[in-house]
Design a protein around this motif. Sequence first.
Motif, PDB file in Angstrom:
ATOM      1  N   GLY A 152       1.013  -1.329   0.073  1.00 12.65           N
ATOM      2  CA  GLY A 152      -0.143   0.165   0.144  1.00 12.65           C
ATOM      3  C   GLY A 152       0.855   1.228   0.089  1.00 12.65           C
ATOM      4  N   GLY A 153       1.676   1.251   0.733  1.00  9.10           N
ATOM      5  CA  GLY A 153       2.889   2.411   0.730  1.00  9.10           C
ATOM      6  C   GLY A 153       3.489   2.689  -0.402  1.00  9.10           C
TER       7      GLY A 153
ATOM      8  N   GLY B  58      -3.571  -2.973   3.728  1.00 10.76           N
ATOM      9  CA  GLY B  58      -2.960  -2.303   2.553  1.00 10.76           C
ATOM     10  C   GLY B  58      -3.393  -0.718   2.480  1.00 10.76           C
ATOM     11  N   LEU B  59      -4.723  -0.386   2.635  1.00 17.55           N
ATOM     12  CA  LEU B  59      -4.865   1.109   2.613  1.00 17.55           C
ATOM     13  C   LEU B  59      -4.496   1.841   4.024  1.00 17.55           C
ATOM     14  N   LEU B  60      -4.161   1.101   5.064  1.00 18.63           N
ATOM     15  CA  LEU B  60      -3.483   1.585   6.199  1.00 18.63           C
ATOM     16  C   LEU B  60      -1.977   1.986   5.831  1.00 18.63           C
ATOM     17  N   GLY B  61      -1.287   1.319   5.162  1.00 17.48           N
ATOM     18  CA  GLY B  61       0.016   1.377   4.593  1.00 17.48           C
ATOM     19  C   GLY B  61      -0.049   2.648   3.698  1.00 17.48           C
ATOM     20  N   ALA B  62      -0.820   2.790   2.764  1.00 17.70           N
ATOM     21  CA  ALA B  62      -0.936   3.800   1.712  1.00 17.70           C
ATOM     22  C   ALA B  62      -1.196   5.012   2.265  1.00 17.70           C
ATOM     23  N   PHE B  63      -1.917   5.035   3.367  1.00 15.76           N
ATOM     24  CA  PHE B  63      -2.206   6.518   4.071  1.00 15.76           C
ATOM     25  C   PHE B  63      -0.923   6.734   5.139  1.00 15.76           C
ATOM     26  N   ILE B  64      -0.592   5.855   5.718  1.00 20.55           N
ATOM     27  CA  ILE B  64       0.558   6.201   6.803  1.00 20.55           C
ATOM     28  C   ILE B  64       1.963   6.193   6.415  1.00 20.55           C
TER      29      ILE B  64
END
Length: 432
Positions: free
Chosen positions: A246-247, A297-303
């Motif tokens: 995600g990141g 995955g969304l958590l990694g994309a945001f943080i």
Amino acid sequence: MLKQQLRGISSLLTSISLIGVVVGMTSTLLSLRATIEDFGTLVTGFIMSAYFIGYLFGSTRAPKDIRRVGYIRSLGGLAALAAASILVQAIWVDPIVWFVMRFITGFAISGIFVIVESWLNTMADNKSRGTLLSIYLVIIYSGLIAGQLILGVADPAGFVAFAIVALLINLALIPILVSVTVEPTTHENKKVPVSLLLKTVPLGVVNAFIMQACYAMFYGIGPMYASYIGLSVFQITLFMAAFILGGLISQTPFGLLSDRIDRRFVIAICAAGGTAIAVLLSQLGASNAILIYIAVGLLGAFILPLYSLGMAHTNDYLEKDQMVGATGAIIKIGGAGSIIGAPAVAALMQFGAINFFFLLLASLTALVCLYTLYRVTRRAKAEDQLHSNFAILAPSQTSDELLTSMAEEAPESPEEDEEEEDSEIESNAILR
């Protein structure tokens, strides 16, 4: 020109891809093995924090040693040290031994990143630096993901997984040692103390401290949390890989957006998104594995982009000759956050607050969001946000200039002082 530069650093990129795999495997492997050995969450948290303590020491002390003996020889020594520390953990399963070895691993990996990133900065020019560093970042994240997937087919309870890590570290040396390379040069830049950053760019300091604490929590305790809620070893590797993926995907889009609008709004958006997703994850169990993968995955994309967005914001308010020194200060601030993050959440989990893992993460990202919006009301946008979006690099970013400033800050030994005095006397005699 870019193709020639890529050919010139192809061996370096090959080596760092293997190091990325190693870094991706190690933290998850040790967290899972600590769970199997019933170390307890608090002890595991302290073991994981040892890596960041070593990383902090490596970022401040290793550069001086690198300048003394050279980059290639230092790379070989640090890689050997990292491989040995991993194998010792496989042979001697003891919390105290693991703490010491984890410290050594962090010190060695930190030095390796200093070497590689200095090399990249030397090979690049102003027209290609952004592209080369973005390629480097993609390779690192890809390696982290591959490391999680490899661990999915290796039993963390056995010796083989540790042996694979040590083998990959040694294989990473081969491309560098068999190629002809030019070692980086160094330049002088202004030193920037943390106190000056607090006065000049307080958001950059707060963001670096909190986000590195969050990363340490997730990488160090995340696999243990996933095990507690009932995910299998293979599912845990997908859990960790989804976070990194995600990141990797979101890094460039958020970077481009932050170059077009006030960077602080992008930081606030990412922090708010991370808060919402973390709250959602706190309500999911192992029966919702697919939804967990999507959410993490969304958590990694945001943080994951937050640290580097904060670094770019910090540079927006500094003079050009302050940027390198500021990067060194931010690394130290982030290192302090990393050291505190894993033990803090481990302590909570040790006393039965396991369900609060993601809620604690959510509270920290919410704090970043609120403080960012507060700073928007206290200060105008930087006049010139002209820094490339590719200035938002991985938290380990170190350049040849930063290497020099860190080495100059390291204390001199009495023997070195005597050598410098003798050299000065000889130079004066020659001048006469």
